[in-house]
Design an enzyme around this catalytic site. Sequence first.
Site, PDB file in Angstrom:
ATOM      1  N   LYS A 148       0.822  -1.227  -0.108  1.00  0.00           N
ATOM      2  CA  LYS A 148      -0.225  -0.013  -0.067  1.00  0.00           C
ATOM      3  C   LYS A 148       0.977   1.310   0.022  1.00  0.00           C
ATOM      4  O   LYS A 148       2.025   1.348   0.489  1.00  0.00           O
ATOM      5  CB  LYS A 148      -1.034  -0.178   1.390  1.00  0.00           C
ATOM      6  CG  LYS A 148      -2.068  -1.219   1.104  1.00  0.00           C
ATOM      7  CD  LYS A 148      -3.035  -1.211   2.191  1.00  0.00           C
ATOM      8  CE  LYS A 148      -4.170  -2.318   2.279  1.00  0.00           C
ATOM      9  NZ  LYS A 148      -5.078  -2.160   3.198  1.00  0.00           N
TER      10      LYS A 148
ATOM     11  N   ARG B 295       2.572  -6.283   8.906  1.00  0.00           N
ATOM     12  CA  ARG B 295       1.696  -5.285   9.463  1.00  0.00           C
ATOM     13  C   ARG B 295       2.655  -4.756  10.837  1.00  0.00           C
ATOM     14  O   ARG B 295       2.715  -3.660  11.207  1.00  0.00           O
ATOM     15  CB  ARG B 295       0.648  -5.506   9.794  1.00  0.00           C
ATOM     16  CG  ARG B 295      -0.175  -5.391   8.285  1.00  0.00           C
ATOM     17  CD  ARG B 295      -1.667  -6.166   8.301  1.00  0.00           C
ATOM     18  NE  ARG B 295      -2.471  -5.506   7.083  1.00  0.00           N
ATOM     19  CZ  ARG B 295      -3.622  -6.245   6.714  1.00  0.00           C
ATOM     20  NH1 ARG B 295      -3.965  -7.032   7.394  1.00  0.00           N
ATOM     21  NH2 ARG B 295      -3.982  -5.724   5.708  1.00  0.00           N
TER      22      ARG B 295
ATOM     23  N   GLU C 272      -9.288 -11.129  -7.701  1.00  0.00           N
ATOM     24  CA  GLU C 272      -8.422  -9.900  -7.747  1.00  0.00           C
ATOM     25  C   GLU C 272      -7.287 -10.163  -8.475  1.00  0.00           C
ATOM     26  O   GLU C 272      -6.680  -9.170  -9.277  1.00  0.00           O
ATOM     27  CB  GLU C 272      -7.896 -10.003  -6.166  1.00  0.00           C
ATOM     28  CG  GLU C 272      -9.162  -9.330  -5.049  1.00  0.00           C
ATOM     29  CD  GLU C 272      -8.904  -9.361  -3.778  1.00  0.00           C
ATOM     30  OE1 GLU C 272      -7.596  -9.655  -3.330  1.00  0.00           O
ATOM     31  OE2 GLU C 272      -9.638  -8.926  -3.080  1.00  0.00           O
TER      32      GLU C 272
END
Length: 141
Positions: free
Chosen positions: A11, A104, A128
């Site tokens: 991201k 994360r 996806e």
Amino acid sequence: MAIERTLSIIKPDAVAKNVIGKITQRFEDAGLKVVAAKLVQLSALEAGQFYAVHKDRPFYKDLVNFMISGPVMIQALEGESAISKNRDLMGATDPKKAEPGTIRADFADSIDANAVHGSDAPETAAAEVAFFFPGLNVYSR
Ligand code: RTP
Ligand code: MG
């Protein structure tokens, strides 16, 4: 156990932190192979379509705006149990709850800026991968 493909997105927060390589190394060290990749700036239309499953959730607008806030690294990963393996490497959605040593836990700042996306099931993985890499099955084998 089976060879699967899954979609990963590094991201905008993680791309801005310059950790594309460190995150991709974790995929490779876990036995996942990058079989397609592109660094792109998503449009609001693309990000909105991609996360359409969340369109009625209160965080949807913030999520789309975050995903278009900078370039993202999109990768199709292939390997044994790739979908669950990638989710394990990622850690929990909220980095405060993510296991130590997960992507994360190590690279994300918040539940909104949480470093990576990963497909969560075989159906979503297929959809996806096809969304961002149409024709991959035709050309990669
Ligand atoms: P992702 O789809 O990005 O891999 O994340 P995920 O499966 O772990 O979490 P999901 O439930 O699919 O949510 C997608 C993204 O929306 C943001 N979110 N915010 N404020 C909130 O309660 C909340 N819940 C989800 C997160 O950035 C999450 O990655
Ligand atoms: Mg999700």
